[in-house]
Design a protein around this motif. Structure first.
Motif, PDB file in Angstrom:
ATOM      1  N   GLU B  37      31.867  14.256  15.973  1.00 31.68           N
ATOM      2  CA  GLU B  37      32.023  13.071  16.808  1.00 31.68           C
ATOM      3  C   GLU B  37      32.412  13.477  18.206  1.00 31.68           C
ATOM      4  OE1 GLU B  37      33.887  10.458  13.201  1.00 31.68           O
ATOM      5  OE2 GLU B  37      34.750  10.340  15.201  1.00 31.68           O
ATOM      6  N   LEU B  38      33.277  14.412  18.221  1.00 32.44           N
ATOM      7  CA  LEU B  38      33.732  14.864  19.531  1.00 32.44           C
ATOM      8  C   LEU B  38      32.573  15.381  20.350  1.00 32.44           C
ATOM      9  CD1 LEU B  38      36.385  15.164  21.009  1.00 32.44           C
ATOM     10  CD2 LEU B  38      36.501  17.502  20.202  1.00 32.44           C
ATOM     11  N   PHE B  39      31.796  16.131  19.724  1.00 34.27           N
ATOM     12  CA  PHE B  39      30.666  16.678  20.452  1.00 34.27           C
ATOM     13  C   PHE B  39      29.697  15.586  20.863  1.00 34.27           C
ATOM     14  CE2 PHE B  39      31.115  21.100  18.424  1.00 34.27           C
ATOM     15  CZ  PHE B  39      32.227  21.307  19.215  1.00 34.27           C
ATOM     16  N   ARG B  40      29.576  14.687  19.987  1.00 30.01           N
ATOM     17  CA  ARG B  40      28.717  13.569  20.359  1.00 30.01           C
ATOM     18  C   ARG B  40      29.281  12.866  21.562  1.00 30.01           C
ATOM     19  NH1 ARG B  40      29.086  10.396  15.823  1.00 30.01           N
ATOM     20  NH2 ARG B  40      29.017  12.062  14.317  1.00 30.01           N
ATOM     21  N   ALA B  41      30.550  12.784  21.527  1.00 26.54           N
ATOM     22  CA  ALA B  41      31.203  12.113  22.649  1.00 26.54           C
ATOM     23  C   ALA B  41      31.055  12.908  23.935  1.00 26.54           C
ATOM     24  CB  ALA B  41      32.691  11.900  22.330  1.00 26.54           C
ATOM     25  N   ALA B  42      30.735  14.157  23.763  1.00 27.51           N
ATOM     26  CA  ALA B  42      30.587  14.955  24.978  1.00 27.51           C
ATOM     27  C   ALA B  42      29.316  14.616  25.714  1.00 27.51           C
ATOM     28  CB  ALA B  42      30.591  16.444  24.606  1.00 27.51           C
ATOM     29  N   VAL B  78      31.150  24.231  29.470  1.00 21.22           N
ATOM     30  CA  VAL B  78      30.103  24.991  30.156  1.00 21.22           C
ATOM     31  C   VAL B  78      28.829  24.167  30.250  1.00 21.22           C
ATOM     32  CG1 VAL B  78      28.562  26.971  29.931  1.00 21.22           C
ATOM     33  CG2 VAL B  78      31.027  27.250  29.581  1.00 21.22           C
ATOM     34  N   ALA B  79      28.507  23.580  29.161  1.00 17.96           N
ATOM     35  CA  ALA B  79      27.262  22.804  29.146  1.00 17.96           C
ATOM     36  C   ALA B  79      27.357  21.617  30.072  1.00 17.96           C
ATOM     37  CB  ALA B  79      26.950  22.370  27.716  1.00 17.96           C
ATOM     38  N   GLN B  80      28.499  21.008  30.019  1.00 24.76           N
ATOM     39  CA  GLN B  80      28.646  19.833  30.867  1.00 24.76           C
ATOM     40  C   GLN B  80      28.618  20.220  32.326  1.00 24.76           C
ATOM     41  OE1 GLN B  80      32.230  18.106  29.373  1.00 24.76           O
ATOM     42  NE2 GLN B  80      31.149  16.783  27.907  1.00 24.76           N
ATOM     43  N   SER B  81      29.028  21.415  32.558  1.00 24.87           N
ATOM     44  CA  SER B  81      28.995  21.829  33.960  1.00 24.87           C
ATOM     45  C   SER B  81      27.615  22.288  34.361  1.00 24.87           C
ATOM     46  CB  SER B  81      29.996  22.966  34.187  1.00 24.87           C
ATOM     47  OG  SER B  81      31.267  22.586  33.757  1.00 24.87           O
ATOM     48  N   GLY B  82      26.763  22.279  33.414  1.00 25.73           N
ATOM     49  CA  GLY B  82      25.415  22.630  33.778  1.00 25.73           C
ATOM     50  C   GLY B  82      25.108  24.103  33.652  1.00 25.73           C
ATOM     51  N   PHE B  83      26.044  24.844  33.145  1.00 27.37           N
ATOM     52  CA  PHE B  83      25.773  26.267  33.019  1.00 27.37           C
ATOM     53  C   PHE B  83      25.011  26.514  31.733  1.00 27.37           C
ATOM     54  CE2 PHE B  83      29.541  26.077  35.675  1.00 27.37           C
ATOM     55  CZ  PHE B  83      29.182  26.919  36.709  1.00 27.37           C
ATOM     56  N   LYS B  94      34.040  30.547  35.633  1.00 31.56           N
ATOM     57  CA  LYS B  94      35.408  30.272  36.050  1.00 31.56           C
ATOM     58  C   LYS B  94      35.539  28.844  36.497  1.00 31.56           C
ATOM     59  CE  LYS B  94      36.436  34.465  35.370  1.00 31.56           C
ATOM     60  NZ  LYS B  94      37.176  34.792  34.181  1.00 31.56           N
ATOM     61  N   ASP B  95      36.712  28.448  36.448  1.00 32.25           N
ATOM     62  CA  ASP B  95      37.016  27.112  36.957  1.00 32.25           C
ATOM     63  C   ASP B  95      36.171  26.053  36.291  1.00 32.25           C
ATOM     64  OD1 ASP B  95      37.328  28.514  40.245  1.00 32.25           O
ATOM     65  OD2 ASP B  95      38.842  28.181  38.688  1.00 32.25           O
ATOM     66  N   LEU B  96      36.020  26.224  35.078  1.00 33.55           N
ATOM     67  CA  LEU B  96      35.292  25.196  34.369  1.00 33.55           C
ATOM     68  C   LEU B  96      36.171  23.980  34.205  1.00 33.55           C
ATOM     69  CD1 LEU B  96      33.251  26.423  31.304  1.00 33.55           C
ATOM     70  CD2 LEU B  96      32.492  25.109  33.274  1.00 33.55           C
ATOM     71  N   PRO B  97      35.609  22.869  34.437  1.00 33.41           N
ATOM     72  CA  PRO B  97      36.407  21.676  34.175  1.00 33.41           C
ATOM     73  C   PRO B  97      36.574  21.527  32.669  1.00 33.41           C
ATOM     74  CG  PRO B  97      34.172  21.076  34.763  1.00 33.41           C
ATOM     75  CD  PRO B  97      34.257  22.538  34.932  1.00 33.41           C
ATOM     76  N   LEU B  98      37.538  20.806  32.332  1.00 34.28           N
ATOM     77  CA  LEU B  98      37.740  20.593  30.911  1.00 34.28           C
ATOM     78  C   LEU B  98      36.576  19.783  30.354  1.00 34.28           C
ATOM     79  CD1 LEU B  98      41.526  19.731  30.800  1.00 34.28           C
ATOM     80  CD2 LEU B  98      40.407  21.863  30.152  1.00 34.28           C
TER      81      LEU B  98
END
Lengths: 139, 798
Positions: B37-42, B78-83, B94-98
């Motif tokens: 679920e959490l991942f889905r929520a991501a 990482v994924a959310q940051s587009g990496f 580095k400096d990945l947002p949560l």
């Protein structure tokens, strides 16, 4: 209750030997080794004609001051030797026979295991536990 | 793979999320459902989620350990940051947002996130991230999965809603533990192709977290959305993983995964153990299906055996040490026949998988793994995955087969906690009973050590005989105890004889059939048991007894005397004699004394008794009276019934006579009464049929008996004294009772029967003498016979 139990292969090397740890194990090893001669004597005395009828249980091989040694041989010349304490007078021949029978059946179980190579030392836990059950309980 | 380093903020955030997901409060494993679920929520694409799962090693492990969870979270960030998602990206970015999780608990999470973000970066070391597994704990995987299904509110973690927090800081350097775990993803990835059972993943409601399996499962599991929580592999704790680490030299991969698994799952396992009744040794349906498919590759016939050599090769592929494989074999080869049935195979496979997952091998076969007499289903939870991983050479079909069958979790057997490495809990069948097992009648899976659970396992030697027995017994019926064969005997006489490796039984059985009295059944088990045990023991000691060809005289099933004598021997002898009658080793049968002989008249009554007595006693030289007794009387009855027309009358008389006698003999030995009753029944039944020659509807007494009765000549050369005696006895009995009792019956019939009885009397008398001679040394027999004589006398002279 045995004090020492040994399984000797056909070529007269031990497949399994276990002694009650109270005494010097080497002494038991020696006794078993010397008993092999007696076993061979008894086997050869039967004569080839009697191979089929040869009793597997050899009985008392020889007594010493403190111990008695019993022997049992299978049809494949695997020998079981058991040393019991002489002071254990309650141990009857039938009991010894039954102990050998159990040994034999456990040995057969070990043989059945495809992972066991005949001639290897017996490391089966089931066999160990069975032997433990018939050894003198050292508490 | 480098270790995962998390900043403090990240660490806190992650731990909160983990707590949120750790609905079971195991502190080791995050519930799959929650994680999903959490991942889905991501709000990440499904494939990305899958990739993340793979990378973090959860797929490999089958569950989300803390380390995996953290890695996964990092990857989400990482994924959310587009990496691009890579293992290295965990620490490199580095400096990945949560990671951001859009969920209902956003508010809370955001609050938390805010707090987290304030933390500075640093190397957070997850203390106690992975506490060492507590030793093989029993994890109830199922419970975990179920928990996940259940209302989420179950989390009693510190911060219930933490997940949804915007990532703020770059992850700190990974702690040492992470390094270890980071290996897993790579290991997991590489293992993925091995693990095969993609489907396992979904059905892994309770699957023990098998590292490899999990990976494979996940990788193969294309449908991105997390499967229903029930189907999530419940990552049970794998306490053994720690032990596994030390013990498994074979599979490095397994070890690594195991390590993580163990550490992460120990809590879960413990939790699971307590939470559900699931058996750690249970085999899930998926696993079972997989095992079955594997079995089929070796042995297409599900009811057949896998020979030891083939099994050895197969399990050697698992790269477990030979000693352990040997132990597994000892545990799983329940009937000790050197071959594996489907049940045994599944149990063995399960144990192998569990072992690979780090579970220590039990000393005794867990109940759920015991081969069921009837059904094989459950136990097989040994963790196919580990097994699969190990079996690099395993047939390719294994994985695919696993996948499809995963879904249903078999939780029928609660007891054992499931080591949840990767596999879903393998429900052990404590009582599963598929017909596949061959233990139907023979094997009593109760105590693997003794290999005797229900029926006395008849293990002569690992030989064809035994296997045949097994087969036969299996096919025969569900013999749950020694008596069953007896019960089945009438129908399965031939089988019985085959089944009973001991010839004794065969003969005994047939006899028993004839007797078909309750006594016989009760005694049969005894005898069978005796025979079995005796056979086993005698196999080595008394070659002649076990020699298949000439069926040793079978123990008289209907007799309970066995205790007093060496029944084996006697039985062996008697059975042979009785049965074969013709073939048995016929004791030298002197020519029948003429009817005029003293024994005849004298024995008039006593003959009956004697006949009975001597019959039984003398029957086989070796066998003690017991069998004889039973047989004898039976033979009498049968003889009477089977006798030709002449004998038919006798038979008719027998019922009359016998009942009368019986009544009088009630005090006599039980056997006599027993046989009498039988005879009565039989004679009664046979009476109407007596008109016709020959056989009567009576239970099939040994044929020889019939034959003997038919002709005295036959009787003379009778090999089977017993039969002879029975015939004689029957005749005697028939004659005796009929004579004195005819008064009360139809005179005509009685007279005819009297004649016949006289004839049989003489025959019986002869037999009696013969038997007596033979049984002189049998003191007991004699005594009992004498007693019977005494009892019979008063009646005979009415």
């Amino acid at each position: 209750m045995a004090v020492c139990v040994a399984v000797i292969a056909k070529e007269n090397y031990p497949l399994y030997i276990r002694s009650s740890p109270t005494e010097n194990e080497l002494k038991f090893h020696y006794m078993v080794h010397t008993s092999l001669d007696v076993v061979d004597e008894k086997i050869s005395a039967m004569g080839k004609a009697l191979v089929d009828q040869r009793e597997l249980y050899l009985g008392l091989l020889y007594p010493t001051e403190d111990h008695k040694v019993y022997g049992y041989v299978t049809n494949s010349k695997v020998k079981f030797v058991m040393v019991v304490d002489s002071s254990n007078t309650a141990l009857r021949d039938n009991e010894i026979r039954s102990m050998f029978r159990k040994l034999h059946s456990s040995y057969t179980d070990v043989m059945c295991n495809p992972f066991y190579n005949p001639g290897d030392r017996i490391q089966s836990r089931a066999f160990d536990s069975m032997v433990t059950s018939m050894m003198v309980q050292v508490c | 793979m480098e270790g995962l380093t998390l900043s403090d903020a990240e660490q806190k955030y992650y731990s909160d999320l983990f707590s949120y997901c750790d609905i079971e409060s195991t502190k080791k494993v995050a519930a799959n459902g929650r994680v999903l679920e959490l991942f889905r929520a991501a709000q990440l694409p499904n494939d990305v989620v899958l990739q993340i799962m793979e990378l973090c090693g959860a797929t490999r492990l089958g569950y989300f350990g803390r380390s995996q969870f953290y890695i996964a979270l990092k990857l989400v960030a990482v994924a959310q940051s587009g990496f691009p998602l890579r293992v290295e990206s965990i620490n490199s970015v580095k400096d990945l947002p949560l990671p951001r999780f859009v969920a209902s608990k956003n508010e809370q999470e955001s609050r938390h996130a805010a707090s987290y973000s304030s933390d500075s970066e640093n190397q957070g070391s997850y203390s106690g991230v992975i506490p060492p597994p507590p030793g093989r704990g029993q994890v109830k995987k199922g419970s975990v999965s179920h928990d996940t299904v259940q209302p989420r509110t179950a989390t009693d973690q510190q911060e219930p809603a933490s997940p949804v927090v915007s990532p703020q800081q770059s992850p700190p350097t990974s702690p040492h533990t992470w390094r270890k775990h980071s290996r897993h993803p790579s290991g997991g990835n590489s293992e993925r192709p091995l693990a095969g059972p993609g489907p396992f993943w979904s059905p892994f409601g309770e699957a023990q977290s098998g590292s490899a399996a999990a990976d494979a499962v996940w990788s193969g599991h294309s449908p991105p959305p997390p499967p229903p929580q029930e189907t999530w592999v419940s990552f049970a704790d794998t306490p053994p993983t720690s032990t596994l680490l030390t013990m498994h030299p074979a599979s490095v991969q397994d070890q690594t995964t195991v390590r993580t698994v163990a550490s992460a799952t120990t809590a879960n396992e413990i939790r699971r153990q307590s939470s559900s009744y699931d058996d750690p040794w249970k085999i899930t349906d998926e696993q079972r299906q997989y095992y079955v498919n594997q079995f089929k590759t070796i042995q297409p016939d599900l009811n057949g055996f896998i020979p030891g050599s083939a099994a050895k090769e197969f399990f050697t592929k698992s790269k477990l040490p030979i000693l352990e494989l040997s132990h597994i074999w000892e545990l799983s080869d329940f009937d000790k026949d050197g071959a594996l049935t489907l049940d045994e195979f599944c149990a063995a496979f399960h144990l192998v998988v569990a072992r690979k997952n780090g579970y220590d091998l039990p000393e005794k076969l867990p109940e759920s793994l015991m081969p069921k007499l009837i059904d094989l289903e459950d136990s097989a939870d040994v963790g196919d995955q580990p097994g699969e991983v190990g079996y690099s050479g395993s047939p390719a079909e294994a994985p695919p087969s696993k996948s499809p069958s995963m879904p249903s979790l078999n939780q029928t057997w609660p007891e054992l906690n499931q080591s949840s490495e990767q596999w879903e809990t393998f429900s052990e069948r404590s009582s599963s009973s598929q017909t596949l097992t061959q233990f139907d009648s023979n094997i009593a899976p109760a105590d693997p050590d003794t290999a005797i659970v229900h029926p006395v396992p008849i293990r002569m030697t690992p030989s064809k005989i035994h296997m045949q027995e097994m087969e036969l017994k299996r096919t025969g019926s569900d013999h749950t105890n020694p008596t069953s064969p007896l019960l089945v005997k009438p129908s399965d006489l031939s089988e019985e004889s085959k089944i009973n490796s001991s010839v004794k039984f065969a003969s005994g059985n047939t006899v028993a059939d004839g007797y078909s009295s309750s006594d016989s059944f009760t005694s049969d088990p005894e005898q069978i048991g005796n025979n079995v045990t005796h056979q086993r023991s005698h196999s080595g000691t008394s070659p002649d007894n076990t020699a298949p060809p000439p069926p040793p005289p079978r123990p008289q099933p209907s007799h309970s005397r066995s205790s007093s004598l060496d029944m084996n021997r006697t039985f062996a002898v008697t059975t042979g004699q009785q049965q074969a009658g013709v073939v048995a080793h016929p004791p030298a049968v002197p020519p029948r004394p003429q009817p005029s002989q003293a024994p005849g008249p004298v024995v008039h009554r006593p003959v009956d008794a004697d006949g009975l007595i001597t019959h039984t006693s003398t029957s086989p030289q070796q066998i003690p009276e017991q069998p004889n007794f039973a047989d004898f009387s039976q033979f009498e009855v049968f003889a009477a019934s089977n006798v030709n027309e002449e004998q038919d009358d006798e038979a008719e008389k027998h019922p009359e006579v016998l009942p009368v006698e019986k009544a009088s003999d009630s005090a006599s030995s039980l056997r006599v009464a027993k046989t009498d009753s039988k005879i009565e029944e039989k004679t009664a039944a046979s009476v109407p049929a007596n008109v016709s020659k020959g056989t009567t509807p009576l239970a099939p007494p040994p044929k020889p008996v019939r034959r003997r009765l038919k002709s005295e000549d036959e009787l003379k050369p009778d090999v089977d004294e017993h039969t002879q005696k029975t015939g004689v006895l029957a005749a005697v009995l028939a004659s005796q009772p009929s004579i004195p009792r005819s008064v009360g019956k139809d005179k005509k019939a009685i007279q005819a029967s009297i004649r016949r009885n006289k004839e049989t009397n003489t025959v019986l008398a002869r037999l009696n003498s013969e038997l007596q001679q033979q049984l002189k040394d049998v003191l007991e027999e004699r005594i009992s016979l004498e007693v019977q004589l005494e009892q019979l006398r008063p009646f005979s002279h009415l």
